[in-house]
Write a protein that holds these residues in place. Structure first.
Motif, PDB file in Angstrom:
ATOM      1  N   SER A 267       0.836  -1.193   0.000  1.00  0.00           N
ATOM      2  CA  SER A 267       0.000   0.000   0.000  1.00  0.00           C
ATOM      3  C   SER A 267       0.871   1.242   0.000  1.00  0.00           C
ATOM      4  N   GLN A 268       0.345   2.302  -0.580  1.00  0.00           N
ATOM      5  CA  GLN A 268       1.039   3.577  -0.598  1.00  0.00           C
ATOM      6  C   GLN A 268       1.379   3.992   0.840  1.00  0.00           C
ATOM      7  N   GLY A 269       2.628   4.411   1.045  1.00  0.00           N
ATOM      8  CA  GLY A 269       3.076   4.802   2.379  1.00  0.00           C
ATOM      9  C   GLY A 269       3.708   3.690   3.179  1.00  0.00           C
ATOM     10  N   GLU A 270       3.598   2.451   2.712  1.00  0.00           N
ATOM     11  CA  GLU A 270       4.230   1.339   3.427  1.00  0.00           C
ATOM     12  C   GLU A 270       5.730   1.295   3.140  1.00  0.00           C
ATOM     13  N   LYS A 271       6.480   0.941   4.171  1.00  0.00           N
ATOM     14  CA  LYS A 271       7.913   0.706   4.029  1.00  0.00           C
ATOM     15  C   LYS A 271       8.140  -0.793   3.910  1.00  0.00           C
ATOM     16  N   VAL A 272       8.727  -1.194   2.792  1.00  0.00           N
ATOM     17  CA  VAL A 272       8.918  -2.610   2.495  1.00  0.00           C
ATOM     18  C   VAL A 272      10.412  -2.924   2.489  1.00  0.00           C
ATOM     19  N   LEU A 273      10.782  -3.953   3.210  1.00  0.00           N
ATOM     20  CA  LEU A 273      12.159  -4.436   3.203  1.00  0.00           C
ATOM     21  C   LEU A 273      12.260  -5.563   2.177  1.00  0.00           C
ATOM     22  N   PRO A 285      20.009  -5.800  -8.578  1.00  0.00           N
ATOM     23  CA  PRO A 285      18.584  -5.479  -8.468  1.00  0.00           C
ATOM     24  C   PRO A 285      18.293  -4.002  -8.693  1.00  0.00           C
ATOM     25  N   HIS A 286      17.094  -3.752  -9.194  1.00  0.00           N
ATOM     26  CA  HIS A 286      16.618  -2.392  -9.461  1.00  0.00           C
ATOM     27  C   HIS A 286      15.105  -2.399  -9.347  1.00  0.00           C
ATOM     28  N   LEU A 287      14.547  -1.369  -8.716  1.00  0.00           N
ATOM     29  CA  LEU A 287      13.103  -1.215  -8.609  1.00  0.00           C
ATOM     30  C   LEU A 287      12.676  -0.119  -9.577  1.00  0.00           C
ATOM     31  N   ILE A 288      12.039  -0.493 -10.674  1.00  0.00           N
ATOM     32  CA  ILE A 288      11.657   0.473 -11.695  1.00  0.00           C
ATOM     33  C   ILE A 288      10.510   1.334 -11.169  1.00  0.00           C
ATOM     34  N   GLY A 289      10.741   2.638 -11.092  1.00  0.00           N
ATOM     35  CA  GLY A 289       9.762   3.562 -10.538  1.00  0.00           C
ATOM     36  C   GLY A 289       9.995   3.879  -9.081  1.00  0.00           C
ATOM     37  N   GLY A 290      11.013   3.251  -8.487  1.00  0.00           N
ATOM     38  CA  GLY A 290      11.331   3.505  -7.086  1.00  0.00           C
ATOM     39  C   GLY A 290      12.822   3.592  -6.874  1.00  0.00           C
ATOM     40  N   HIS A 291      13.244   3.587  -5.638  1.00  0.00           N
ATOM     41  CA  HIS A 291      14.650   3.721  -5.288  1.00  0.00           C
ATOM     42  C   HIS A 291      14.947   2.876  -4.056  1.00  0.00           C
ATOM     43  N   GLY A 292      16.220   2.656  -3.818  1.00  0.00           N
ATOM     44  CA  GLY A 292      16.633   2.076  -2.556  1.00  0.00           C
ATOM     45  C   GLY A 292      16.802   3.188  -1.539  1.00  0.00           C
ATOM     46  N   ASP A 293      15.765   3.442  -0.715  1.00  0.00           N
ATOM     47  CA  ASP A 293      15.889   4.492   0.299  1.00  0.00           C
ATOM     48  C   ASP A 293      17.090   4.221   1.190  1.00  0.00           C
ATOM     49  N   LEU A 294      17.140   3.008   1.728  1.00  0.00           N
ATOM     50  CA  LEU A 294      18.281   2.540   2.510  1.00  0.00           C
ATOM     51  C   LEU A 294      18.681   1.184   1.951  1.00  0.00           C
ATOM     52  N   VAL A 295      19.960   1.020   1.664  1.00  0.00           N
ATOM     53  CA  VAL A 295      20.428  -0.220   1.044  1.00  0.00           C
ATOM     54  C   VAL A 295      21.643  -0.748   1.805  1.00  0.00           C
ATOM     55  N   TRP A 296      21.489  -1.944   2.340  1.00  0.00           N
ATOM     56  CA  TRP A 296      22.619  -2.685   2.883  1.00  0.00           C
ATOM     57  C   TRP A 296      23.074  -3.611   1.753  1.00  0.00           C
ATOM     58  N   GLU A 325      10.037   3.106   0.832  1.00  0.00           N
ATOM     59  CA  GLU A 325       8.677   3.536   1.129  1.00  0.00           C
ATOM     60  C   GLU A 325       7.976   3.860  -0.186  1.00  0.00           C
ATOM     61  N   PHE A 326       6.889   3.154  -0.471  1.00  0.00           N
ATOM     62  CA  PHE A 326       6.172   3.352  -1.729  1.00  0.00           C
ATOM     63  C   PHE A 326       5.359   4.640  -1.656  1.00  0.00           C
ATOM     64  N   LEU A 327       5.666   5.572  -2.568  1.00  0.00           N
ATOM     65  CA  LEU A 327       5.049   6.898  -2.561  1.00  0.00           C
ATOM     66  C   LEU A 327       3.942   7.051  -3.585  1.00  0.00           C
ATOM     67  N   GLN A 328       3.936   6.221  -4.610  1.00  0.00           N
ATOM     68  CA  GLN A 328       2.926   6.302  -5.655  1.00  0.00           C
ATOM     69  C   GLN A 328       2.251   4.940  -5.833  1.00  0.00           C
ATOM     70  N   PRO A 329       0.972   4.945  -6.198  1.00  0.00           N
ATOM     71  CA  PRO A 329       0.311   3.678  -6.540  1.00  0.00           C
ATOM     72  C   PRO A 329       0.738   3.209  -7.935  1.00  0.00           C
ATOM     73  N   GLY A 355      -3.330   2.971  -3.773  1.00  0.00           N
ATOM     74  CA  GLY A 355      -3.273   4.305  -3.194  1.00  0.00           C
ATOM     75  C   GLY A 355      -3.754   5.356  -4.166  1.00  0.00           C
ATOM     76  N   ASP A 356      -3.511   6.614  -3.843  1.00  0.00           N
ATOM     77  CA  ASP A 356      -3.956   7.748  -4.656  1.00  0.00           C
ATOM     78  C   ASP A 356      -2.755   8.407  -5.319  1.00  0.00           C
ATOM     79  N   TRP A 357      -2.886   8.681  -6.611  1.00  0.00           N
ATOM     80  CA  TRP A 357      -1.793   9.258  -7.388  1.00  0.00           C
ATOM     81  C   TRP A 357      -1.464  10.677  -6.895  1.00  0.00           C
ATOM     82  N   ASN A 358      -0.169  10.980  -6.824  1.00  0.00           N
ATOM     83  CA  ASN A 358       0.310  12.292  -6.389  1.00  0.00           C
ATOM     84  C   ASN A 358       0.916  13.012  -7.582  1.00  0.00           C
ATOM     85  N   ASN A 359       0.193  14.004  -8.122  1.00  0.00           N
ATOM     86  CA  ASN A 359       0.669  14.733  -9.299  1.00  0.00           C
ATOM     87  C   ASN A 359       1.909  15.569  -9.018  1.00  0.00           C
TER      88      ASN A 359
END
Length: 382
Positions: A267-273, A285-296, A325-329, A355-359
């Motif tokens: 869900s939008q706003g969830e932090k996923v490990l 690895p790469h998350l298309i549309g996202g980033h590694g906020d914290l990466v070990w 943390e997923f910011l966009q649906p 979730g709801d799209w953030n323009n």
């Protein structure tokens, strides 16, 4: 009377028999019966039921003050799996899944694993924990024939994510690993994860991605071969393995294991490990549309995480961890960014986020329309 070992060797197939015989002598089986006993009777015992990846069993992110003995049970299962349409692998697995299930404990805890080698199996197996100290990661103390069980206990002294895999000796080691026998254990710091400044970090859920390279032989017509059992598959598989070119590179055991109806959900706003392991080859690895906020990147929690990575490196024989943390649906593609392996060989997963799209983060200012090429677009050229 036919002994268990003679039956084991015979069932593996005539062509594989000399190699199997050599492998049985490849690694010394340690005798630790004369070591001084350790009294752990004061420690609390808890049992954890392992679950099928990409999910992870229930666990605390922050541990109680005193270490515990964490008990697990795991069964070795040899079975045929369909990696892709028409491509079948005589797999060797921990608990019937590829990858093997992820275990979670805390630094200072004791891991106590009961390992069962099903009587229906043909092969000897064991387990090598990269998180453990001594005896080839426990491999020298856990070699079991079909129909046997063993129990190993080790102290989790180093926090991080670590690979475990089967390592029965000699040429059996790479074969068992690329046939599916690898998994991951996560040893959390007792007070939980921290950011680079030492502030506590929590996650809402964990996804465990196990990446595998498979080497499935083809016949003279270019069709994938199918074998009666794991022993029969060995000679042809070895030939493909030694060419070092995988037929498939996949997440969690097969093409599409984590896409479509099998996609991961958040869900939008969830932090996923995300915990990602590869027991044999390097991966990116790469998350298309996202980033590694914290990466070990090397998976070791005593080291501060890196921030804001676009792609990170997992060395063969290791596991890494990434928090986002997923910011966009929408649908995110989690891939091995060797895109040939991701798209053509299968190393792709999808995460569906509600979730709801953030323009403010991204907006389609104009939908695609035709334009007058005689007048427009020329200013884009140098």
């Amino acid at each position: 009377m036919l002994t268990r070992r003679a039956a084991l060797m015979g069932a593996a197939g005539i062509a594989a028999l000399p190699v199997l015989a050599k492998a049985a002598k490849a690694e010394e089986i340690m005798d630790t019966s004369h070591a001084a006993p350790v009294d752990l009777s004061s420690l609390k015992r808890i049992k954890r039921k392992l679950v099928r990846p990409p999910m992870v069993h229930e666990h605390e992110q922050v541990a109680p003050a005193e270490p515990r003995i964490v008990e697990f049970e795991m069964q070795i299962v040899e079975k045929e799996i369909e990696v892709d349409d028409g491509a079948h692998l005589q797999a060797m697995t921990f608990n019937g899944s590829i990858p093997g299930p992820m275990m979670v404990v805390h630094e200072g805890d004791y891991v106590e694993l009961t390992l069962f080698n099903s009587p229906e199996n043909l092969m000897q197996h064991n387990i090598d924990f990269h998180a453990a100290t001594g005896a080839l990661g426990g491999g020298s103390l856990t070699l079991v024939n079909p129909g046997e069980k063993t129990k190993l206990r080790f102290k989790a002294t180093r926090p991080g994510t670590f690979v475990y895999h089967c390592a029965p000796g000699g040429p059996m080691i790479p074969w068992h690993v690329v046939s599916g026998m690898a998994g991951c254990i996560m040893v959390l710091p007792r007070d939980g994860l921290k950011d680079p400044e030492g502030n506590p970090v929590r996650y809402d859920r964990v996804f465990y991605i196990g990446e595998n390279d498979f080497y499935i032989p083809k016949d003279e017509n270019g069709d994938y071969k199918r074998f009666a059992d794991v022993g029969e598959s060995y000679p042809d598989t070895l030939e493909v393995m030694n060419g070092l070119i995988p037929s498939h590179v996949v997440f969690n055991g097969k093409v599409g294991a984590l896409t479509g109806d099998n996609a991961l959900h958040a869900s939008q706003g969830e932090k996923v490990l995300f915990v990602h392991s590869q027991a044999n080859r390097d991966t990116r690895p790469h998350l298309i549309g996202g980033h590694g906020d914290l990466v070990w990147e090397r998976g070791k929690f005593n080291n501060p995480p890196q921030r804001d990575l676009e792609t990170w490196f997992i060395a063969g024989g290791s596991a890494g961890a990434m928090l986002y943390e997923f910011l966009q649906p929408g649908v995110y593609a989690y891939v091995n960014h060797n895109l040939i392996e991701a798209v053509n060989l299968g190393a792709t997963a999808h995460v569906v986020v509600e979730g709801d799209w953030n323009n403010d983060l991204m907006e389609q200012v104009q939908a695609p329309v035709e334009y007058d090429a005689a007048y427009e677009g020329k200013t884009a050229l140098p």
